[in-house]
Design an enzyme around this catalytic site. Structure first.
Site, mmCIF file in Angstrom:
data_model
loop_
_atom_site.group_PDB
_atom_site.id
_atom_site.type_symbol
_atom_site.label_atom_id
_atom_site.label_comp_id
_atom_site.label_asym_id
_atom_site.label_seq_id
_atom_site.Cartn_x
_atom_site.Cartn_y
_atom_site.Cartn_z
ATOM 1 N N PHE A 199 0.846 -1.190 0.000
ATOM 2 C CA PHE A 199 0.000 0.000 0.000
ATOM 3 C C PHE A 199 0.889 1.251 0.000
ATOM 4 O O PHE A 199 1.847 1.337 0.775
ATOM 5 C CB PHE A 199 -0.923 -0.011 1.223
ATOM 6 C CG PHE A 199 -1.982 1.041 1.153
ATOM 7 C CD1 PHE A 199 -3.096 0.858 0.349
ATOM 8 C CD2 PHE A 199 -1.858 2.223 1.852
ATOM 9 C CE1 PHE A 199 -4.077 1.840 0.251
ATOM 10 C CE2 PHE A 199 -2.833 3.213 1.764
ATOM 11 C CZ PHE A 199 -3.947 3.020 0.966
ATOM 12 N N ASP A 248 2.174 -4.756 8.530
ATOM 13 C CA ASP A 248 0.946 -3.969 8.432
ATOM 14 C C ASP A 248 -0.214 -4.971 8.371
ATOM 15 O O ASP A 248 -0.286 -5.798 7.448
ATOM 16 C CB ASP A 248 1.000 -3.090 7.180
ATOM 17 C CG ASP A 248 -0.220 -2.169 7.052
ATOM 18 O OD1 ASP A 248 -1.284 -2.508 7.607
ATOM 19 O OD2 ASP A 248 -0.108 -1.130 6.370
ATOM 20 N N TYR A 295 -10.673 0.978 10.856
ATOM 21 C CA TYR A 295 -11.931 1.261 10.138
ATOM 22 C C TYR A 295 -12.294 0.213 9.101
ATOM 23 O O TYR A 295 -13.314 0.344 8.440
ATOM 24 C CB TYR A 295 -11.878 2.648 9.475
ATOM 25 C CG TYR A 295 -10.625 2.930 8.667
ATOM 26 C CD1 TYR A 295 -10.441 2.383 7.409
ATOM 27 C CD2 TYR A 295 -9.629 3.751 9.173
ATOM 28 C CE1 TYR A 295 -9.294 2.644 6.675
ATOM 29 C CE2 TYR A 295 -8.470 4.024 8.463
ATOM 30 C CZ TYR A 295 -8.313 3.469 7.217
ATOM 31 O OH TYR A 295 -7.177 3.717 6.500
ATOM 32 N N LYS A 296 -11.461 -0.804 8.950
ATOM 33 C CA LYS A 296 -11.774 -1.828 7.934
ATOM 34 C C LYS A 296 -12.564 -2.965 8.595
ATOM 35 O O LYS A 296 -13.698 -2.771 8.989
ATOM 36 C CB LYS A 296 -10.484 -2.314 7.290
ATOM 37 C CG LYS A 296 -9.721 -1.210 6.557
ATOM 38 C CD LYS A 296 -8.425 -1.778 5.984
ATOM 39 C CE LYS A 296 -7.567 -0.695 5.360
ATOM 40 N NZ LYS A 296 -8.140 -0.147 4.128
ATOM 41 N N ARG A 301 -12.535 -4.810 -6.818
ATOM 42 C CA ARG A 301 -12.200 -5.454 -5.553
ATOM 43 C C ARG A 301 -13.464 -5.638 -4.710
ATOM 44 O O ARG A 301 -14.260 -4.711 -4.566
ATOM 45 C CB ARG A 301 -11.196 -4.543 -4.829
ATOM 46 C CG ARG A 301 -10.571 -5.139 -3.607
ATOM 47 C CD ARG A 301 -9.528 -4.205 -3.030
ATOM 48 N NE ARG A 301 -10.129 -3.020 -2.407
ATOM 49 C CZ ARG A 301 -9.558 -2.327 -1.425
ATOM 50 N NH1 ARG A 301 -8.358 -2.663 -0.967
ATOM 51 N NH2 ARG A 301 -10.153 -1.272 -0.915
HETATM 52 C C1 LIG Z 1 -2.256 -1.777 3.899
HETATM 53 C C2 LIG Z 1 -2.738 -0.424 4.294
HETATM 54 N N1 LIG Z 1 -2.009 0.319 5.141
HETATM 55 C C3 LIG Z 1 -2.421 1.549 5.520
HETATM 56 C C4 LIG Z 1 -3.592 2.073 5.038
HETATM 57 C C5 LIG Z 1 -4.080 3.450 5.395
HETATM 58 O O1 LIG Z 1 -3.444 4.049 6.411
HETATM 59 P P1 LIG Z 1 -4.100 5.328 7.118
HETATM 60 O O2 LIG Z 1 -5.189 4.824 8.006
HETATM 61 O O3 LIG Z 1 -2.984 5.962 7.821
HETATM 62 O O4 LIG Z 1 -4.706 6.176 6.048
HETATM 63 C C6 LIG Z 1 -4.388 1.326 4.166
HETATM 64 C C7 LIG Z 1 -5.654 1.892 3.668
HETATM 65 O O5 LIG Z 1 -6.374 1.356 2.910
HETATM 66 C C8 LIG Z 1 -3.941 0.054 3.781
HETATM 67 O O6 LIG Z 1 -4.657 -0.675 2.927
#
Ligand SMILES: Cc1ncc(COP(=O)(O)O)c(C=O)c1O
Length: 424
Positions: free
Chosen positions: A130, A199, A224-225, A383
């Site tokens: 990402f 991550d 939030y996911k 997706r």
């Molecule tokens: C793998 C991954 N890391 C980080 C993030 C986003 O990070 P942040 O919450 O800091 O915007 C996402 C967002 O979709 C993601 O898919």
């Protein structure tokens, strides 16, 4: 051929079916985007309302103690920890994933530097990681005199060697849904003398994770996911005890050494003294309203614990994604959809992605108009996320039927579906 009736039969036997009642789901919508923004638990509005009207409105500042606001980041973090193989008090809910990555990757680079291995100056990550992860790593590499090396997923093993400082990976790829073997890669990185940063944005609440079992070094992820914490919910951060203890021993700071990560913030000392344990990874004042919403979201996932927890959710998630792949391939054949997500379920997260040479964005827009919400990831990926907490097998059948109609009628070619919005 699988019929809708077969899917209804699967729903009738689903041991997790009752969990759906926890959510406020809009009628007529099939939501296949819980991998991007989770749905709203029914408890959230009530709880946030209570925090606003009673804890804030009536009790005002006394709520930091009376309602325990000050303990929220660790309390909610500990609940998230149950989903990712952390022990009590090892996980903190705070800030964004990007900010937390900045903190832990800096800490990892500092630990490597302290070990005095000057040849070890490379951060390796996946080219398809990402983007925020790559930007943060590039920024830190420049600050600390390291190099960021991006490689394809299949090449990662070949880059674990003497020059490696930190292997920084997203366990489940956001676009393809492919899962890295955290335990094996961590073992290999450690054997080479390197550290790992994981991550878990698409892992927490989506697949079983065992950070301590894998002996991982640092981890971060989104609220939030799959954790249903609401838009912009606080993220989480975890570090292995051995690093926290070492940071304590060696007096190491994390780079965003704000007062909430101080051992005694209300001493108002002008000298920084990091809090012991994961609490040092706090920075500023906790986002109390957002943490209250996040806690409801996390509770909605923990509600599966008496029914088998993440293992049971994983079984249903794979049944849903297998069904979706099979139905799309049966019913939408000949329309140029190419499976991007691994067919091998052991390395598949909780999403299914298809690439299409033309019209991916517009097809998703046409589906959204028909009440099937997925998303599009440039340049060519449609997706679809599958959250077993609330999705039914019949929803999968209905979603594929809408996709079939969009493709067969060519409806997606209509101009209104081809106007790109700011968020895709
Ligand atoms: C793998 C991954 N890391 C980080 C993030 C986003 O990070 P942040 O919450 O800091 O915007 C996402 C967002 O979709 C993601 O898919």
């Amino acid at each position: 051929m699988t019929s809708r009736r077969d899917c209804e039969a699967l729903d009738a036997q689903d041991p997790l079916a009752a969990l759906r009642a926890q959510f406020t789901l809009p009628a007529g919508t099939i939501y296949l985007d819980g991998n991007s923004l989770g749905v709203l638990p029914a408890s959230t509005a009530r709880r946030v309302q209570e925090v606003v009207t009673r804890e804030w409105g009536e009790d005002l500042i006394t709520s930091w103690n009376k309602a325990g606001w000050i303990h929220q980041p660790l309390r909610v973090g500990t609940k998230i920890g149950r989903l990712i193989g952390a022990r009590e008090g090892e996980t903190l809910a705070a800030d964004s994933t990007s900010a937390n990555l900045y903190k832990v990757l800096s800490a990892a680079l500092e630990l490597i530097k302290r070990d005095g291995a000057p040849q070890r100056r490379t951060i390796v990550s996946e080219r398809q990681n990402f983007p925020t992860d790559l930007y943060i790593a590039e920024s830190l590499a420049a600050q600390h005199g390291f190099t960021l090396k991006l490689v394809d997923a299949e090449e990662i093993g070949a880059h674990i060697g003497a020059g490696l400082a930190v292997l920084m990976l997203t366990q489940v790829n956001y676009r393809s849904g492919r899962v890295h073997d955290m335990a094996a890669l961590t073992r290999a990185a450690h054997a080479a003398g390197a550290l790992t940063v994981w991550d878990l944005a698409h892992s927490a609440g989506a697949i079983p994770v065992d950070l301590n079992g894998a002996e991982a070094d640092f981890a971060i992820g989104c609220g939030y996911k799959y954790l249903n914490g609401g838009p912009g919910a606080p993220a989480f951060v975890w570090a292995h005890r051995r690093h926290l203890e070492r940071m304590d021993r060696d007096g190491l700071w994390q780079p965003l050494a704000g007062w909430m990560g101080h051992a005694a913030p209300f001493e108002f000392s002008s000298a920084y003294r990091p809090a012991p344990g994961i609490a040092r990874f706090a920075c500023g004042t906790p986002a109390v309203l957002s943490l209250a919403a996040l806690e409801c979201g996390v509770d909605s996932v923990l509600a599966a614990e008496p029914l088998g927890g993440m293992a049971a959710l994983r079984r249903k998630s794979l049944a849903l994604t297998n069904l979706f792949i099979r139905l799309v391939e049966e019913r939408c054949a000949g329309h140029g959809l190419e499976l991007v997500t691994p067919r091998d379920e052991s390395v598949r997260g909780s999403q299914v992605s298809f690439a299409r040479a033309e019209g991916g964005y517009a097809i998703v827009q046409a589906l959204i108009e028909r009440g099937v919400i997925g998303d599009f990831r440039a340049p060519d990926v449609l997706r679809f996320g599958f959250t077993p907490l609330y999705l039914r097998f019949a929803d999968v059948w209905d979603a594929v039927e809408q996709l079939r109609q969009v493709l067969e009628t060519g409806q997606w070619r209509e101009a209104r579906f081809n106007v790109k919005a700011a968020v895709t």
